[in-house]
Enzyme design. Structure first.
Site, PDB file in Angstrom:
ATOM      1  N   HIS A  22      94.907 104.728  91.402  1.00 60.74           N
ATOM      2  CA  HIS A  22      94.113 105.954  90.905  1.00 60.74           C
ATOM      3  C   HIS A  22      94.381 106.654  92.166  1.00 60.74           C
ATOM      4  CE1 HIS A  22      90.169 105.165  93.122  1.00 60.74           C
ATOM      5  NE2 HIS A  22      91.071 104.186  93.648  1.00 60.74           N
ATOM      6  N   HIS A  40      96.987 105.508  95.206  1.00 58.59           N
ATOM      7  CA  HIS A  40      96.731 104.059  95.782  1.00 58.59           C
ATOM      8  C   HIS A  40      96.376 103.284  94.755  1.00 58.59           C
ATOM      9  CE1 HIS A  40      92.768 105.669  96.077  1.00 58.59           C
ATOM     10  NE2 HIS A  40      92.620 104.498  96.380  1.00 58.59           N
ATOM     11  N   HIS A  70      97.473  97.068  85.677  1.00 61.24           N
ATOM     12  CA  HIS A  70      98.552  97.789  86.052  1.00 61.24           C
ATOM     13  C   HIS A  70      98.856  99.273  85.180  1.00 61.24           C
ATOM     14  CE1 HIS A  70      99.610  93.688  87.471  1.00 61.24           C
ATOM     15  NE2 HIS A  70     100.327  94.415  88.384  1.00 61.24           N
TER      16      HIS A  70
END
Length: 134
Positions: free
Chosen positions: A13, A38, A78
């Site tokens: 995010h 990140h 993911h």
């Protein structure tokens, strides 16, 4: 009685608010505003509460695990929280907002006799967020 089960997922995010200028976003969110985002290996604890049933349990753990996997983990693991998760659409993807989104994902259509009592998310070893449900 309470039961807490632990789940894990990895997601990326970027903390950014459209209501703020780039400089304000950088100042407020620091390194979490990195333009390319990140990621975190999140740990989510789901707590349910209720009396024991005839089997001696407050909830069937297999059924609870299926519910959490289908409603939460499959949607978040993911994924990019900014672009891939409808429940976070239009919100800054703070872990506080993520906790509320997970609670809503779980609570909608909740099929268990035990009450959903809380959601706790560990984003890092230093940052844990706990939401008690009503």
């Amino acid at each position: 009685m309470k039961l807490t089960t632990r789940y894990r997922f990895a997601a990326s995010h970027r903390l950014v608010s459209g209501a703020l200028s780039p400089a304000e976003n950088a100042r407020l969110y620091g390194k979490c505003n990195y333009p390319y985002g990140h990621g975190h290996d999140y740990i989510v604890d789901v707590t349910v509460e209720g009396p024991r049933d005839g089997s001696g349990q407050i909830v069937n753990r297999e059924a609870l695990n299926r519910w959490v996997e289908e409603r939460v983990i499959a949607k978040l693991d993911h994924r990019n929280l900014n672009s891939d998760v409808a429940e976070l659409g239009g919100k800054v993807t703070t872990t506080e907002n993520l906790a509320f989104a997970i609670e809503k994902m779980l609570a909608t259509g909740w099929p268990h006799a035990a009450r959903l009592a809380g959601v706790k998310i560990s984003e890092t070893a230093r940052n844990t967020f706990e939401l008690e449900t009503k």
